[in-house]
Design an enzyme around this catalytic site. Structure first.
Site, PDB file in Angstrom:
ATOM      1  N   GLY A   1      42.894 -15.009 -24.919  1.00 60.56           N
ATOM      2  CA  GLY A   1      43.935 -14.790 -25.914  1.00 60.56           C
ATOM      3  C   GLY A   1      45.278 -15.294 -25.401  1.00 60.56           C
ATOM      4  O   GLY A   1      45.336 -16.273 -24.651  1.00 60.56           O
TER       5      GLY A   1
ATOM      6  N   ASP B   1      37.199 -15.727 -10.191  1.00 57.34           N
ATOM      7  CA  ASP B   1      37.833 -16.731 -11.056  1.00 57.34           C
ATOM      8  C   ASP B   1      39.173 -17.147 -10.468  1.00 57.34           C
ATOM      9  O   ASP B   1      40.182 -17.244 -11.171  1.00 57.34           O
ATOM     10  CB  ASP B   1      38.013 -16.184 -12.469  1.00 57.34           C
ATOM     11  CG  ASP B   1      38.335 -17.289 -13.469  1.00 57.34           C
ATOM     12  OD1 ASP B   1      38.015 -18.472 -13.188  1.00 57.34           O
ATOM     13  OD2 ASP B   1      38.907 -16.987 -14.534  1.00 57.34           O
TER      14      ASP B   1
END
Length: 578
Positions: A309, A418
C-alpha cells in the site's frame, strides 16, 4: 560306694571355691572401674559423646546362646547313679562357662574404656598442639607487621632527610649561580625562575662529576671532558631559556613531546546510534475505532509505497506528534492475519536502528499502522543519486548500523527476510544514520520448526530461499552482502535481463570484483563481501562477526579511508573540474 561319695564331695567343694574366686575377681574389677569412672567425670562425659557420635555402644557385648544338646534315649535303672553324676557335672560346667563369659564381658568393657580414654587423651593433645601452633603463628605475624611498620617509618625518615639535603644543596647552588650571574652582568641581578629548576639540577650533577674526575684514568677523562662540554652547552641553553621566559620553554617542550610521541593514525567512526523514537516502546493491538478521530492523515504527502500500500504523513491530534501512517489493503481474514503477524513482530523489537510502532487501527478493508516518522528518504535514493558523493567510509557507517540492527533482531530470534536498500530509511539528509523498516515478511525463527519461505525480492534472495530450503539467520546476511556490493559499486551483483536469469545467477553464485567501480575500493571491503556472498549458508559471517570484521572495526583503515575520501561507484559521480 563311700569312696565315690567322698570324691564327689571334694569335687563340689573345689568347684564352689573356684566359683567364689571368680565372683570375687569380677566384683573387684567392677568396683575399681566404678571408682575410676567416678573420679574422672570429664572422661566419662567424653565417652558418652563418642558413643553418641558413632551411634554404637562400644562397651556392650552381645553373648552368644549356648548350643542345644542332642536328645538322648531314656536311662536304665542300673545307670541312674551315673546319670545323676553326669547331671551334676553338666551343671557345674554350665556355671563355669557362664562365669567365664561374664568375666570376658567385664574385661572387654574395661579394655574398651581404656582405649576410649587413650583416644580422648590423643584428641586433647592434638587440639592443644593446634592451639599452640595458631598462637605462635599469630605472634609471628604480629612481629612481622611490627617490623614492616618500623621499616616503613625508617624509610620515610631517610627519604625526608635526603630531600632536605637535596633542597639545601639546591638552594646553595642557586644562590651561587645568582651571585655569579650578578657579578658577570652589569645590567643587574637575574632572578632564577622556578621553571629553570631542571637546568639548575643538571648543573649540580655536573659539579659532582667534576669532583669524581680526579680518580678516573686518562682514557675515561677524555670522555668526561666531552660530556662536560655538552653539559656546558646545555647550561648556556638553560640560561638563555631563563632569559626568554617560561612561555617559550613550554612551547619547546611541547614541540619535543610532539616529535617524541608517535602519532597513531586512527579515525574513530561515529558509532553513536540514531536518535530514538519520540515515544516509549509500546505493545500495540489493532483497534476497531476510526483513525480519523485521533489522527490527521495527509493523503497528498506520500512518503513511500509498495505491494502492501502507501505510507503517508500524519499528525496526532491530542499531542501534535508527527508520525507515519502505513495503509495496508487487507480484505480477507488471511491478509489481516499476515498484517497482525507484522504487529506482533514489531512489538518484540525495541532498538534505535529499527523503526518503532505507535498504534494500529483495523477497518473492514484495511489495517493502518501508525509508526515513527523519519524524513531522510530511502537508502536506495542515495545509491542512484549521481550528485550525492557516497564514499567508502559512508558505506562503512551504513553497513555497521544495519549489522547492529540485524544482530539485535537475530538475538530476539526474528528473521527479516526482505532486507534491501528500499527498506532502509535515513533519519535525515544531513547525517548517515539509518533505520530498518518493513517487517511484513519477518518471521520468528524456531530451531525445532524448520522454516521455508517462497517470497522476497529476486535480486536479494539467498540461494536457500530459491531452492525452498530451510532459512535461518545467514539468510539475512546474504542480503546484507548484496546491499554492501550495491553501495560500493552502484551495481547489482546478480541482476539479469529477467527474474529467471537473476535467480539462475544467484544459484550459480556468479559475481566478481572485475568491474571498474571496484578499482579504488579497499581489499578489506572486498573481503567483507566475499565472506557474505557464500552459497553455503553455514560458511557466512554472522551479524556479530561482521561487526568485528576489520572493514567495520579497524580504526587505522578508517583513518586511511577518511583521508583518501574515495568515492564509491565513481562512474556515477560528476567528472572533476578543470
Amino acid at each position: 560306694m563311700e569312696n565315690f561319695l567322698q570324691d564327689k564331695d571334694l569335687w563340689i567343694v573345689g568347684s564352689v571355691c573356684l566359683v567364689a574366686s571368680i565372683l570375687w575377681r569380677r566384683f573387684w574389677n567392677l568396683f575399681t572401674y566404678k571408682r575410676k569412672r567416678d573420679s574422672s567425670p570429664e572422661s566419662a562425659s567424653i565417652d558418652i559423646q563418642f558413643r553418641e557420635k558413632d551411634g554404637k555402644d562400644k562397651s556392650k557385648v552381645y553373648q552368644k546362646g549356648l548350643k542345644t544338646q542332642k536328645k538322648k534315649k531314656p536311662l536304665d535303672a542300673s545307670d541312674l547313679v551315673q546319670a545323676g553324676f553326669e547331671e551334676v557335672q553338666n551343671q557345674q560346667n554350665n556355671q563355669l562357662s557362664q562365669c567365664t563369659a561374664e568375666t570376658a564381658v567385664s574385661t572387654a568393657a574395661h579394655q574398651d574404656l581404656i582405649e576410649e580414654e587413650q583416644e580422648v587423651d590423643k584428641y586433647r593433645e592434638g587440639k592443644d598442639d593446634k592451639q599452640q601452633a595458631a598462637v605462635e603463628e599469630e605472634a609471628k605475624e604480629q612481629e612481622s607487621v611490627a617490623e614492616l611498620f618500623q621499616i616503613i617509618e625508617e624509610d620515610k625518615k631517610e627519604e625526608e632527610n635526603r630531600l632536605k639535603k637535596e633542597e639545601a644543596l639546591w638552594l646553595s647552588e642557586v644562590n651561587q649561580l645568582a651571585a655569579l650571574n650578578s657579578s658577570d652582568r652589569t645590567d643587574g641581578s637575574i632572578t632564577v625562575t622556578p621553571e629553570s629548576c631542571e637546568e639548575n639540577l643538571e648543573i649540580i650533577f655536573s659539579t659532582k662529576r667534576h669532583v669524581t674526575d680526579e680518580t678516573l684514568p686518562d682514557e675515561l677523562k677524555k670522555s668526561r671532558v666531552e660530556e662536560d662540554k655538552e653539559l656546558e652547552e646545555d647550561e648556556v641553553a638553560g640560561l638563555k631559556a631563563a632569559e626568554v621566559g617560561p612561555e617559550r620553554t613550554e612551547e619547546r617542550t611541547e614541540e619535543k613531546r610532539k616529535n617524541a610521541e608517535p602519532v597513531i593514525d586512527e579515525y574513530v567512526v561515529d558509532s553513536s546510534p540514531p536518535p530514538p523514537a519520540p515515544f516509549e516502546h509500546r505493545l500495540v493491538t489493532a483497534k476497531t475505532h476510526q483513525i480519523t478521530s485521533y489522527y490527521t492523515i495527509n493523503k497528498e504527502e506520500v512518503l513511500g509505497g509498495g505491494r502492501f500500500g502507501m505510507v503517508h504523513k500524519c499528525v496526532e491530534k491530542s499531542s501534535g506528534l508527527v508520525l507515519a501512517a502505513k495503509i495496508i489493503k487487507a480484505r480477507s481474514q488471511k491478509e489481516k492475519e499476515v498484517v497482525k503477524c507484522e504487529i506482533e513482530v514489531m512489538n518484540q523489537l525495541n532498538h534505535d536502528n529499527l523503526i518503532q510502532l505507535y498504534a494500529a487501527f483495523e477497518s473492514r478493508h484495511e489495517i493502518i499502522l501508525v509508526m515513527e516518522y523519519v524524513d531522510g528518504g530511502e537508502l536506495f535514493d542515495r545509491i542512484i543519486d549521481e550528485n550525492y558523493k557516497l564514499t567508502e567510509l559512508d558505506t562503512v557507517l551504513f553497513i555497521r548500523q544495519i549489522s547492529e540492527g540485524l544482530q539485535y533482531m537475530h538475538k530476539m530470534y526474528i528473521l527479516h527476510l526482505d532486507l534491501k536498500p528500499e527498506n532502509i530509511l535515513c533519519v535525515s539528509r544531513q547525517t548517515n544514520k539509518v533505520k530498518i523498516i518493513d517487517f511484513g515478511l519477518a518471521r520468528r525463527y524456531k530451531p525445532r520448526e524448520k522454516l521455508r519461505v517462497n517470497f522476497g525480492t529476486p535480486e536479494f534472495l539467498a540461494p536457500e530461499v530459491i531452492n525452498y530450503e530451510f532459512v535461518s539467520f545467514p539468510t539475512d546476511m546474504w542480503s546484507l552482502g548484496v546491499i554492501t556490493y550495491m553501495l560500493l559499486s552502484g551495481l547489482s551483483p546478480f541482476l539479469g535481463e529477467d527474474d529467471n536469469e537473476t535467480l539462475n545467477n544467484i544459484l550459480a553464485c556468479q559475481w566478481s570484483f572485475e568491474e571498474a567501480e571496484f578499482a579504488d575500493i579497499s581489499e578489506e571491503a572486498k573481503d567483507f563481501i566475499s565472506r557474505l556472498l557464500v552459497k553455503s549458508k553455514s560458511w557466512r559471517m554472522s551479524a556479530s562477526q561482521s561487526l568485528k570484521h576489520p572493514w567495520l572495526s579497524d580504526r587505522a583503515l578508517h583513518y586511511h579511508l577518511h583521508h583518501k575520501k574515495n568515492k564509491c561507484h565513481s562512474s556515477h559521480a560528476p567528472p572533476p573540474e578543470g
